[in-house]
Structure formats: structure tokens, C-alpha cells
Design an enzyme around this catalytic site. Structure first.
Site, PDB file in Angstrom:
ATOM      1  N   ALA A   1     -14.877  74.971 -41.681  1.00  0.00           N
ATOM      2  CA  ALA A   1     -13.996  75.731 -40.786  1.00  0.00           C
ATOM      3  C   ALA A   1     -13.921  75.054 -39.422  1.00  0.00           C
ATOM      4  CB  ALA A   1     -14.421  77.190 -40.683  1.00  0.00           C
ATOM      5  N   HIS A   2     -13.583  73.758 -39.466  1.00  0.00           N
ATOM      6  CA  HIS A   2     -13.408  72.992 -38.236  1.00  0.00           C
ATOM      7  C   HIS A   2     -12.633  71.706 -38.534  1.00  0.00           C
ATOM      8  CE1 HIS A   2     -17.144  71.160 -39.862  1.00  0.00           C
ATOM      9  NE2 HIS A   2     -16.631  70.042 -39.373  1.00  0.00           N
ATOM     10  N   ALA A   3     -12.267  71.033 -37.469  1.00  0.00           N
ATOM     11  CA  ALA A   3     -11.659  69.702 -37.552  1.00  0.00           C
ATOM     12  C   ALA A   3     -12.371  68.824 -36.539  1.00  0.00           C
ATOM     13  CB  ALA A   3     -10.166  69.764 -37.247  1.00  0.00           C
TER      14      ALA A   3
ATOM     15  N   ARG B   1     -10.932  71.521 -42.275  1.00  0.00           N
ATOM     16  CA  ARG B   1     -11.551  71.617 -43.599  1.00  0.00           C
ATOM     17  C   ARG B   1     -12.409  72.859 -43.692  1.00  0.00           C
ATOM     18  NH1 ARG B   1     -14.579  67.232 -41.791  1.00  0.00           N
ATOM     19  NH2 ARG B   1     -12.578  66.786 -40.873  1.00  0.00           N
TER      20      ARG B   1
END
Length: 136
Positions: A53-55, A100
Site C-alpha cells: 500500500a505504497h509507491a 503496489r
């Protein structure tokens, strides 16, 4: 802003040496388009939980399911793509600027990550709305 999109992201075959005593796969210098600066792994993820839950603004990452399986949901701000990792001789190269999420971890799964950079909190985008602003 990074122009990477999910349509170009695919699984990479990791060289495999087969042997009756057990197989061996190797990721060595030159296989990835960057020098590996950090290695970490996820394990004992409880059923129903998710990770990621990040990029990343600058880092690229290569994910391998060393054991078990899990699903990687990729998002470039316009398109989504889902890829299941379930073989230790196949990995997923995620370029910079891609959101993602990892979910549906099977019991006993282990996700190995080979990253192009050391941990730097300022490289992370952890809020999806901020990510969308970054992509524009």
C-alpha cells in the site's frame, strides 16, 4: 513524475539450475537493472492481511515468492494489474512510481524483496490520494 505504467510490468524468469538433489536459482550482478542496496523479506503475514500500500519515488524493487504464494496488485494511477507470485524462480520487477499492494498470502508464504535503495522514508508515498497527485 514517473511515467511507468502497469502494462509493461511482467514476471522475470530467474535462472534455475535443476538437480535431483534440489533446484538452485541465482540472482547475481547484472540480472537486475540496478545494484541491490537492501534485502528484506515478509513472512508470517496473518490470513486476510495485506502489505505494501505504497509507491516509491526513486526505488525499484524485485519481489520473489520464496515459499507459498501471494498476489501483487499494481496501480499506475490509471490502470490496475494483478499478478500472482507462486514460484521461487520467477520474480516481479516493480519500477519507480508504481503503487503496489500485496494480499492473499498463503500459509507459510515468504516474500523476498531486492531493493535498489536503502530505506528512506521520504522515498515512500503512503497515501493513495497523494500518489495520484504525484502521478499528475
Amino acid at each position: 513524475m514517473k511515467s511507468n505504467n502497469v502494462d509493461k510490468i511482467e514476471l522475470l524468469e530467474i535462472p534455475k539450475i535443476t538437480d535431483p538433489r534440489g533446484n538452485l536459482s541465482v540472482v547475481e550482478e547484472g540480472f537486475l537493472p540496478y545494484e541491490v542496496k537492501r534485502v528484506y523479506y515478509l513472512y508470517d503475514v496473518p490470513s486476510g492481511e495485506y502489505r505494501g500500500a505504497h509507491a516509491h519515488k526513486e526505488q525499484s524493487e524485485f519481489l520473489i515468492a520464496l515459499s507459498g504464494s501471494f498476489e501483487v496488485i499494481l496501480n499506475d494511477g490509471e490502470n490496475k494489474k494483478s499478478i500472482v507470485l507462486n514460484k521461487p524462480n520467477r520474480g516481479l520487477l516493480i519500477p519507480t512510481g508504481i503503487w503496489r499492494e500485496l494480499e492473499n498470502f498463503s500459509s507459510g508464504s515468504v516474500c523476498l524483496v531486492l531493493s535498489s535503495g536503502k530505506f528512506l522514508e521520504s522515498d515512500y508515498i503512503r497515501d493513495y490520494d497523494e500518489y495520484l497527485k504525484y502521478k499528475k
